[in-house]
Scaffold this motif. Structure first.
Motif, PDB file in Angstrom:
ATOM      1  N   VAL D 542       2.600   4.595  41.508  1.00 45.81           N
ATOM      2  CA  VAL D 542       2.469   3.449  42.416  1.00 45.81           C
ATOM      3  C   VAL D 542       2.894   2.174  41.694  1.00 45.81           C
ATOM      4  CG1 VAL D 542       0.806   2.025  43.692  1.00 45.81           C
ATOM      5  CG2 VAL D 542       0.652   4.527  43.804  1.00 45.81           C
ATOM      6  N   ALA D 543       2.402   2.014  40.473  1.00 45.60           N
ATOM      7  CA  ALA D 543       2.734   0.807  39.721  1.00 45.60           C
ATOM      8  C   ALA D 543       4.231   0.728  39.429  1.00 45.60           C
ATOM      9  CB  ALA D 543       1.930   0.769  38.418  1.00 45.60           C
ATOM     10  N   ALA D 544       4.865   1.892  39.288  1.00 49.73           N
ATOM     11  CA  ALA D 544       6.297   1.926  38.987  1.00 49.73           C
ATOM     12  C   ALA D 544       7.146   1.735  40.242  1.00 49.73           C
ATOM     13  CB  ALA D 544       6.657   3.251  38.304  1.00 49.73           C
ATOM     14  N   GLY D 545       6.496   1.555  41.363  1.00 50.04           N
ATOM     15  CA  GLY D 545       7.242   1.273  42.587  1.00 50.04           C
ATOM     16  C   GLY D 545       7.837   2.497  43.240  1.00 50.04           C
ATOM     17  N   ALA D 546       7.285   3.671  42.951  1.00 50.71           N
ATOM     18  CA  ALA D 546       7.848   4.892  43.521  1.00 50.71           C
ATOM     19  C   ALA D 546       7.779   4.868  45.039  1.00 50.71           C
ATOM     20  CB  ALA D 546       7.085   6.105  42.994  1.00 50.71           C
ATOM     21  N   VAL D 547       8.803   5.462  45.662  1.00 48.34           N
ATOM     22  CA  VAL D 547       8.756   5.751  47.088  1.00 48.34           C
ATOM     23  C   VAL D 547       8.293   7.196  47.194  1.00 48.34           C
ATOM     24  CG1 VAL D 547      10.127   6.065  49.181  1.00 48.34           C
ATOM     25  CG2 VAL D 547      10.562   4.112  47.662  1.00 48.34           C
ATOM     26  N   PHE D 548       7.243   7.433  47.977  1.00 49.92           N
ATOM     27  CA  PHE D 548       6.637   8.759  47.988  1.00 49.92           C
ATOM     28  C   PHE D 548       7.178   9.619  49.130  1.00 49.92           C
ATOM     29  CE2 PHE D 548       3.691   6.280  45.501  1.00 49.92           C
ATOM     30  CZ  PHE D 548       3.331   7.159  44.490  1.00 49.92           C
ATOM     31  N   GLU D 549       7.069  10.900  48.896  1.00 52.28           N
ATOM     32  CA  GLU D 549       7.453  11.888  49.905  1.00 52.28           C
ATOM     33  C   GLU D 549       6.230  12.778  50.155  1.00 52.28           C
ATOM     34  OE1 GLU D 549      10.656  15.593  50.387  1.00 52.28           O
ATOM     35  OE2 GLU D 549      10.395  14.667  48.431  1.00 52.28           O
ATOM     36  N   ASP D 550       6.001  13.136  51.431  1.00 54.98           N
ATOM     37  CA  ASP D 550       4.941  14.087  51.740  1.00 54.98           C
ATOM     38  C   ASP D 550       5.460  15.494  51.510  1.00 54.98           C
ATOM     39  OD1 ASP D 550       2.738  12.485  52.718  1.00 54.98           O
ATOM     40  OD2 ASP D 550       4.021  11.974  54.413  1.00 54.98           O
ATOM     41  N   VAL D 551       4.834  16.209  50.583  1.00 49.12           N
ATOM     42  CA  VAL D 551       5.174  17.617  50.382  1.00 49.12           C
ATOM     43  C   VAL D 551       3.882  18.397  50.591  1.00 49.12           C
ATOM     44  CG1 VAL D 551       6.129  19.351  48.826  1.00 49.12           C
ATOM     45  CG2 VAL D 551       6.921  16.973  48.693  1.00 49.12           C
ATOM     46  N   GLY D 552       3.747  19.011  51.741  1.00 51.95           N
ATOM     47  CA  GLY D 552       2.448  19.522  52.127  1.00 51.95           C
ATOM     48  C   GLY D 552       1.488  18.343  52.155  1.00 51.95           C
ATOM     49  N   GLN D 553       0.338  18.498  51.505  1.00 43.80           N
ATOM     50  CA  GLN D 553      -0.610  17.379  51.464  1.00 43.80           C
ATOM     51  C   GLN D 553      -0.356  16.461  50.283  1.00 43.80           C
ATOM     52  OE1 GLN D 553      -4.098  19.948  51.496  1.00 43.80           O
ATOM     53  NE2 GLN D 553      -4.652  19.221  53.527  1.00 43.80           N
ATOM     54  N   TRP D 554       0.548  16.860  49.422  1.00 43.74           N
ATOM     55  CA  TRP D 554       0.810  16.058  48.217  1.00 43.74           C
ATOM     56  C   TRP D 554       1.629  14.823  48.534  1.00 43.74           C
ATOM     57  CZ3 TRP D 554      -1.214  17.189  43.488  1.00 43.74           C
ATOM     58  CH2 TRP D 554      -1.636  18.505  43.237  1.00 43.74           C
TER      59      TRP D 554
END
Lengths: 98, 412, 209, 924
Positions: D542-554
């Motif tokens: 989060v601090a690194a500014g990542a854009v997240f992807e939903d992979v299952g519940q992850w």
């Protein structure tokens, strides 16, 4: 919502369990020797009785153990559960078919 | 007092004054159709209409069209992935488009389009794959981004900050809904007019067999001789075929649905979401009609577990925040017959004059006229119609499955 | 660069919110617990394997489902008919796995270091059961779930290993990746238990009876 | 105002202001919207759905079929019954014609659920339920008592005498004792569904009645999920109307409801009252209203009215006509006159209120939900429980007991408190409808469904009540036929000339009363809709500014954009950095399973397509799992830890499935195998350090580890330590680059990640996300199970015959490989596709067709397969794709077309490995 009696953990809510379909299906001793039809029966064909049915269930959210249950598919009522290797708790399905 | 000027549902047509006779069963029929649901009635209709076969009885163990026909959520679409599925469902959709005229019955077929939402990267891939396949099969389909989804159905929450944001959707504009009872009764009336006997409260309890032919059926209303037997018994097919010693890879599961009270129009289309497990349409009078996934275990009880409904409500409110205070008015369940590849079984059985039609899972209603057409052909010619030929029982032996799980695990 | 590898608690970022909750709600205290060494043990319960393991641990394996016992510096928790979780506050995970693995391997058993697989949240106070009842379907009445019992079950939508440590004292082991969810669920659910900043008449009416 | 002094239990000392249909009125705490409207003389509430006929208030609680309202404030809520809405200050509502309106905003209220276990659950706090609860509690049982109204007492009006004192005093005493005995007693709590094994769902309305004082942080409604060993259904009975012409006008009400308005709310619903009855109970209503000042005339269908009641009526000045039936009514916005036939002929009685009673319908819904059998009782003229149901009993009026003494006995047994003397009951006259114009005889008032409609249905050939229900829509409205259901069965039977016993009634299904969607969603909303799973590095990402992807519940980082970068730019940068220098990935979501025991190798040999038992300790092998159908289920690496121990990895999405599946085989098929499976997914955090400079980075951090190629070759693993912490490093490559997967106990994940980043800094170490991981593996032709496969793809289709053992007799799925379809030359095979223009990135999911020089032919167009993965490659400086193509491997080198956005993109079929086919980098 059923209360299912895990043979180990006791009564738990249905959502803790995973349904595994028909019980007492043995993996063929020598699959290579089976005809395509016999193999297909093992892979895809399951009994679908209207009445008592011996099934596999796993207490997924609990002890992770598989067990056998006989359940009436008309009423959904569990007639009994058994640990692997124990005899079926109740005589089951094929009454109508033998 | 209130400002509604047109009464909701006031434009719903009246049913005709006469629907069907209630005849006593005859001793013999050329064709006995077991199951007086949508498929049985449609099969009888096309037997009469396309093949001139009218010495036919439709045997129904309860009340006509009282099984899955009365319990489904009336969604009609043809945007299936595989060629084989697309062909039969598209054939059905084309028939739906002319069915009101054919039956002379107002079936309230409303082509309001269906959105299948995509929430993940894999959903998007699967969606594009299906849309592109649909297009090449001549089926109307498009891929829409979130903004276009919002344009078609403004009440969907397309904001990016929900648990599973809407990333887009497939859209089939020709998809729609119809009024299930009206459809059943439209078929039943036509079939009755053609001279087919619709026999209710007539449960088939067994068969009389001569070698590899079935010569008659035993019923709660006496024995009935037959030339050909056509099984249209959905979830009860296994029970009947067990009587003949024929095994099928069918499993019967409860499938639940529900409605809300009547609401002013808010939802102009049909929305399905596989990832969050819900689908919704708003029926003619204004009730929200919803369904979810099947209950996991086998069951013939026409009821399911409440946690499935709760999960479905959570998904509905997540996708449609304005639904929060809509009310669940009534829930119910049907019994769906499911096959290992989520495609139906239609065609021959080991008995030369017994044909089976089952395993439609959640797709039965939408296939009704298409299946009826093709199954009638199959019965009349003794050979599967090309559209149902891929759905033979022997595909489980050869491995030539039509696996609709992958890209269309989308129930319904 | 630090001299030793530091540990990071999976709930480090929820610690402050949970502390605030505990301070605000009388009768409820919720906090992440320090990491403990934990080993998943598999061995036949009856017979020499179980006996040997019991001797090694200095306490008999709890054979009764849904129960746990104390060990010198931790707990021995029933997970299944041939499965236990051993926790140890002072133990070194790798050493524990090695030592116990050596004991059980002679009986075709298994010992697996799962120290970081789960983390634990402690829930105490007279409102603890009430809070759990808002997300756990188990019968948590003191007679049905007294101190010394445990269960693997759901709280909210995640699986937990729930231990009754005392009358109003629970430990919830949760898989590390779900720990944030569980803490968020607790924080959200506990809103119900906060004193109501509202009209006293309303408060009186809120009593359900 | 029709509030009568000396009656009712509302708090007249406090006044509430509310608005209905634009006009402002007042009422009191304790009122419902309906009672407050009646108190203000408002009888017209809404209109009927089809015909637009005026509708009023026809009952006092959930059985009301007519007074449907839309709430506008405090928050819009569609279609509630005015009879069940508790009055609060500032309430704004309007009458409805059939349809409610949803809010245009999300509901800010909170909802939740609670699980309760008890010995005995009593549903209904009327006299029977209260006594049943008391008896159980006195016997030491754990008891829960729920009741849907705001206070206990049920149908008791307060005029009755129990145990020698006024009934409500008696009720208060019982309630107090229940509290003393620790009974959990919930009012405003409607049991709406009963399921298996003593499972009852009940909705508690917790805050609406508090108005502005409602605490916002507290759940507005709560669904109680109650498990009880014994369920006592004490839900009472609802009065059944009689159908007559124009029976739907405002001012026509159930007789007992008028009593309820009088005694509960102090509201006299009419001054000129006609009571039309076939049952004794309405006499009490007639007498009570007369006593409160109304002029009352009573019409009794029966030829012999109950003698004692009739005498009391005469004393009270109530005229009683025997053998009389109502044949119609007059009045538009409120009933003005009642038309009746008496022994003296037709009469017209001026009236502003017409009360109706045709007997009682036991509230059997909850009993019936649990599959309790019902049968028609000709004395009741209704259906009641017949069978006993394990653990479930129906008592009191719910079981057809209608006299108070009997109800008290049902609840408390032989020691029941004594009821004050009541006149003996005369049998109810069973009358479904009177003579008159069937077009105006409404059976389901809410649906405007008439006797004519039933007649048409029967004439059309319909014989089943279910068909009649559907033809006429009777019973499908908001009240779900609470008052109309039995009438419909009765009238249908009459018209068919059949017996109602044989016809039966339609099925009762949950919910008993409507329940808001949000109440059922409970706390599973927003972020809590589904658990979010995170790795120990989540805060770093989060601090690194990542854009997240939903992979299952992850939640997985998909890429780490730098300022100004879009995804494509960021991914090209991450790819290039990794291929030319070093990159690092958080791979902790990979499923990990510890497999231990002497037969571990045997189990793995039976499950994986290739041989695992021959793997040497210290080495790694890639493996594929197939289902019985021979299709690829999952893949991953297998590390042999020691003689009897392996560590498997699975895909992120497949972790739970694979472990469950392996357990199923082990426990149900091969319990004799001495193997144990344990999930260690979260125990180990995994960071692939990837790229030509990875050796320097890993070598620098783990000084004790010989990272040289000879000491530590490809597909080997080594244990080491860092500051005393065990670390396992494996040379596994999902990118084709030189790579080391660093595994560490998750406690130390952020610390170790930071060390690796620090050591890699001078090499430009670049954290990369799943998108870059996908590109890198695709350039090498490594499939992702679930993306490049869909459950219909065999290992052979993937070009992985090398992973299918020829030596093993059997493994799961092997037999399916020899089915005819598996040898179909037109099976789809895994290949690459290179767009000929070198520019177009084929959308994933695109379909592939044969070359069409003249554009696409008319549909149906045969399809060859589809694009499973597609990226822009930094390494190749061009876009590329992976695809499943019919007979694809034999067609390598051929051109195909791919329809994209209405045009055709030409592409070349190629081998799957596009970068470093010799594997020199990986092995280097």
């Amino acid at each position: 919502m059923q209360l299912i009696h895990c043979p180990w953990c006791g009564p738990r809510e249905e959502v803790e369990f995973h349904y595994g379909g028909q019980a007492e299906l043995a993996y063929p001793e020598r699959p290579a020797e089976l005809s395509d039809q016999d193999w297909a029966e093992y892979v895809f064909y399951r009994d679908n009785p209207k009445g008592p049915f011996a099934e596999r269930w796993s207490h997924n959210a609990g002890c992770r153990r598989w067990f056998t249950a006989v359940r009436d598919t008309r009423t959904y009522r569990f007639l009994g559960t058994a640990k692997p290797g124990e005899p079926l708790p109740v005589t089951q399905q094929r009454e109508a078919r033998v | 007092m209130n400002d509604v000027t047109t009464a909701p549902g006031a434009d719903l047509p009246e049913h005709p004054d006469f629907l069907w006779r209630n005849p006593e069963p005859k001793k013999n029929y050329d064709v006995v159709i077991i199951g007086g649901g949508g498929h049985g009635l449609a099969t009888a209709h096309y037997l009469a209409k396309n093949h001139g076969i009218t010495n036919v009885a439709v045997l129904e163990k309860g009340w006509l069209a009282g099984g899955n026909m009365a319990r489904n959520t009336t969604l009609i679409r043809s945007n299936y992935l595989w060629d084989e599925s697309a062909a039969i469902y598209e054939h059905a959709l084309k028939l739906w488009e002319g069915l009101e005229d054919d039956l002379g019955y107002p079936i309230l077929f409303s082509q309001r389009g269906v959105l299948n939402l995509a929430h993940t990267e894999q959903d998007i891939r699967d969606s594009v794959r299906r849309v592109e396949a649909n297009k090449l099969n001549g089926i109307d389909a498009e891929w829409l981004g979130p903004d276009e989804v919002k344009r078609i159905c403004p009440i969907i929450n397309t904001s990016g900050d929900i648990r599973y944001p809407v990333r887009g959707a497939t859209y089939q504009p020709r998809a729609g809904i119809a009024k299930h009872d009206y459809v059943a009764w439209g078929f039943a009336r036509r079939v009755d007019e053609a001279g087919v006997d619709l026999i209710q409260d007539c449960e088939v309890t067994g068969f009389t067999v001569d070698g590899d032919r079935v010569t008659g059926v035993r019923t709660s209303r006496g024995d009935i001789g037959c030339g050909t037997v056509a099984l249209c018994a959905a979830g009860h097919t296994s029970v009947l075929l067990d009587e003949l010693g024929v095994r099928t890879p069918l499993q019967s599961h409860p499938l639940q649905a529900l409605v809300s009270e009547l609401l002013e129009p808010v939802h102009p289309t049909i929305v399905m979401s596989n990832a969050v497990h819900v689908y919704v349409s708003q029926a003619h009078k204004g009730e929200l009609v919803m369904g979810a996934g099947v209950d996991s275990y086998n069951g013939y009880g026409q009821r399911g577990a409440f946690h499935i409904i709760e999960r479905q409500m959570a998904a509905a409110v997540e996708l449609f925040p304005v639904f929060a205070r809509a009310h669940l008015l009534r829930s119910w369940a049907g019994i769906v017959d499911v096959t290992p590849d989520a495609s139906p079984i239609v065609g021959h059985t080991p008995y030369e004059n017994v044909f089976v039609n089952a395993g439609w899972g959640t797709g039965g209603f939408k296939a009704t006229p298409g299946l009826g057409w093709c199954f009638a052909h199959t019965i009349a010619h003794g050979q599967p119609h090309p559209y149902v030929a891929p759905f033979s029982l022997d595909r489980f032996t050869t491995g030539a499955l039509v696996d609709e799980h992958g890209a269309a695990a989308v129930a319904h | 660069m630090a001299d030793t590898l530091f540990r990071t608690h999976p709930l480090a970022h929820r610690r402050a919110a949970l502390a605030e909750l505990s301070a605000a709600v009388g009768g409820l205290s919720v906090y992440p617990e320090d990491e403990v060494a934990a080993v998943d043990l598999r061995v036949g319960p009856v017979g020499p394997g179980g006996d040997a393991l019991g001797r090694a641990l200095g306490t008999a394996l709890p054979a009764e489902p849904n129960t746990w016992t104390h060990t010198a510096d931790g707990q021995l928790i029933w997970l299944g008919p041939d499965e236990w979780l051993l926790t140890s506050a002072g133990g070194d995970p790798a050493e524990l796995e090695r030592e116990l693995g050596w004991v059980v391997s002679a009986f075709d058993g298994a010992a697996v270091d799962v120290s970081a697989q789960r983390t634990s949240l402690r829930l105490r106070g007279e409102l603890a059961r009430e809070l759990l009842s808002l997300g756990c379907s188990l019968d948590l009445r003191p007679t049905a779930f007294p101190a010394g019992t445990c269960a693997q079950t759901h709280v909210g939508q995640t699986v937990v290993l729930l231990l009754a440590l005392g009358a109003d004292d629970f430990r919830l082991f949760v898989r590390q990746s779900f720990a944030g969810y569980l803490a968020d669920w607790v924080l959200d659910t506990a809103e119900e238990l906060r004193a109501a900043p509202c009209h006293p008449a309303a408060l009186a009416n809120l009593s359900e009876e | 105002m029709s509030r009568v002094h000396g009656y009712g239990r509302v708090e007249t000392g406090r006044t509430l202001t509310f608005t209905f249909d634009g006009r402002t009125y007042t009422g009191h705490p304790g009122d419902t919207l309906a009672s407050a409207l009646l108190a203000n003389g408002v009888h017209l509430v809404g209109s009927s759905v089809k015909l637009g006929r005026p509708h009023g208030i026809s009952a006092a609680w959930t059985e009301d079929a007519t007074a449907l309202v839309q709430i506008e404030r405090p928050f819009p809520e569609p279609m509630l019954q005015a009879t069940t809405v508790e009055l609060v200050d500032g309430l704004v509502a309007r009458g409805l014609r059939g349809q409610g309106r949803l809010a245009s905003l999300a509901d800010p209220a909170r909802y939740d659920r609670q699980h309760t276990h008890t010995d005995t659950l009593v549903i209904g706090a009327g006299p029977a339920g209260l006594l049943a609860a008391l008896a159980a509690a006195r016997a030491g049982e754990d008891v829960v008592l729920v009741d849907d109204r705001s206070c206990a007492g049920g149908a008791l009006t307060g005029t009755e005498v129990v145990d020698g004192r006024p009934a409500l005093e008696f009720v208060a005493d019982v309630v107090e004792e229940l509290a003393r005995l620790g009974v959990r007693h919930l009012q405003r709590t409607t049991a709406f569904g009963q399921y298996d094994d003593g499972f009852v769902l009940a909705l508690q309305r917790r805050t609406d009645h508090l108005g502005a004082a409602a605490p916002a942080h507290r759940g507005r409604q709560r669904v109680h999920r109650i498990r009880a060993l014994k369920v006592v259904v004490a839900t009472g009975a609802q009065e059944r109307p009689i159908v007559f012409a124009d029976n739907d006008r405002p001012g026509i009400m159930l007789a007992a409801s008028a009593r309820d308005y009088l005694h509960r709310y102090g509201v006299l619903a009419g001054r000129e009252v006609v009571v039309f009855t076939s049952d004794d109970a309405a006499y009490a209503a007639a007498l009570d209203l007369a006593g409160a000042g109304s002029e009352v005339t009573l019409l009794d269908v029966r030829d012999a009215p109950p003698r004692e009641w009739a005498a009391r009526a005469a004393d009270a000045g109530v005229a009683v006509h025997a053998s009389a039936v109502v044949t119609g009514t007059e009045g538009e916005q409120r009933v003005r006159a009642v038309l009746a036939r008496t022994v003296d002929g037709g009469i017209r009685l001026p009236a502003d209120l017409l009360l109706v009673s045709g007997g009682w319908n036991p509230v059997v819904h909850l009993f019936s939900h649990a599959r309790g059998a019902l049968a028609y009782d000709p004395e009741l003229g209704s259906f009641r429980p017949t069978s006993s149901l394990p653990g479930v009993t129906a008592i009191g009026a719910a079981n057809g007991t209608l006299d108070l003494a009997g109800v008290l006995r049902d609840g408390a047994g032989p020691d029941a408190p004594v009821a004050g003397p009541e006149p003996a009951r005369t049998p109810t006259g069973i009358v479904w409808r009177t003579e008159g114009d069937p077009d105006r005889q409404f059976v389901d008032i809410q649906r405007d469904a008439t006797v004519t409609d039933i007649g048409r249905a029967v004439g059309a050939g319909l014989r089943s009540v279910e068909h009649v229900k559907r033809y006429t829509t009777i019973g499908t409205a908001h009240d779900q036929g609470k008052t109309s259901g039995v009438l419909a069965s009765g009238i249908t039977a009459e018209l068919l000339g059949a017996r109602i016993e044989d016809l039966g009634t339609t099925t009762y299904r949950p919910p008993y009363t409507p329940v808001a969607f949000a109440a059922l969603a409970g706390r599973s909303r927003g972020e809590l809709f589904d658990p979010v799973r995170t790795t120990p590095l989540h805060e770093w990402h989060v601090a690194a500014g990542a854009v997240f992807e939903d992979v299952g519940q992850w939640k997985r980082p998909r890429y780490y954009p730098r300022p100004g970068e879009d995804m494509d730019t960021a991914v090209l940068r991450e790819c290039a950095a990794t291929r030319s220098g070093v990159g690092i990935l958080d791979g902790s979501t990979l499923g990990k399973i510890d497999v231990q025991g002497p037969d571990a190798g045997v189990l793995l040999d039976r499950l994986y397509t290739n041989m695992m038992s021959t793997l040497k300790v210290g080495r790694v092998r890639y493996g594929v799992l197939c289902g019985n159908d021979g299709m690829v289920l999952d893949d991953g690496t297998v590390l042999r830890i020691d003689e009897h121990r392996y560590l498997l990895t699975t895909t992120t999405g497949g972790a739970a499935t694979v472990l469950d599946w392996m357990e199923e085989w082990l426990q149900t098929e091969w319990p004799e195998l001495r193997v144990h499976l344990t999930s260690v997914t979260e125990q180990w955090s995994v960071f692939p350090v990837v790229g030509p400079r990875s050796r320097e980075v890993v070598g620098e951090v783990f000084a004790d580890l010989d990272v040289g190629n000879d000491a530590f070759p490809f597909m080997a693993w080594r244990d080491t330590t860092l500051d005393g912490v065990p670390v396992r490093v494996a040379r596994i490559s999902f990118s084709g680059e030189l790579a080391y997967e660093v595994n560490v106990c998750s406690w130390y994940a952020p610390a170790l990640w930071t060390r690796l980043l620090a050591a890699g800094q001078r090499h430009g170490i670049t954290p990369y996300g799943t998108e870059t991981m996908h590109v890198l593996r695709a350039e090498k032709g490594y499939p992702i199970i679930g993306q490049d496969t869909d459950g219909t793809v065999s290992p052979q289709d993937l070009g992985m015959s090398w992973v299918v053992s020829k030596k093993k007799d059997d493994f799961v799925g092997k037999r399916s490989f020899s089915r005819p379809e598996n040898h179909n030359p037109l099976r789809k095979q895994f290949v690459s596709l290179l767009p000929v223009d070198g520019r177009t990135r084929l959308p994933e999911g695109s379909q592939i067709v044969e070359l069409c020089d003249d554009g696409l032919p008319e549909p149906p167009v045969p399809m060859l397969g589809h694009v499973t993965s597609s990226y822009h490659s930094a390494e190749l400086a061009r876009p590329f794709a992976l695809a499943l193509v019919k007979n694809g491997r034999a067609r390598i080198g051929e051109l195909v077309d791919v329809p994209v956005d209405g045009a055709l993109v030409r592409a070349l079929i190629g081998d799957t490995v596009l970068v470093d086919p010799e594997g020199a980098r990986r092995d280097g």
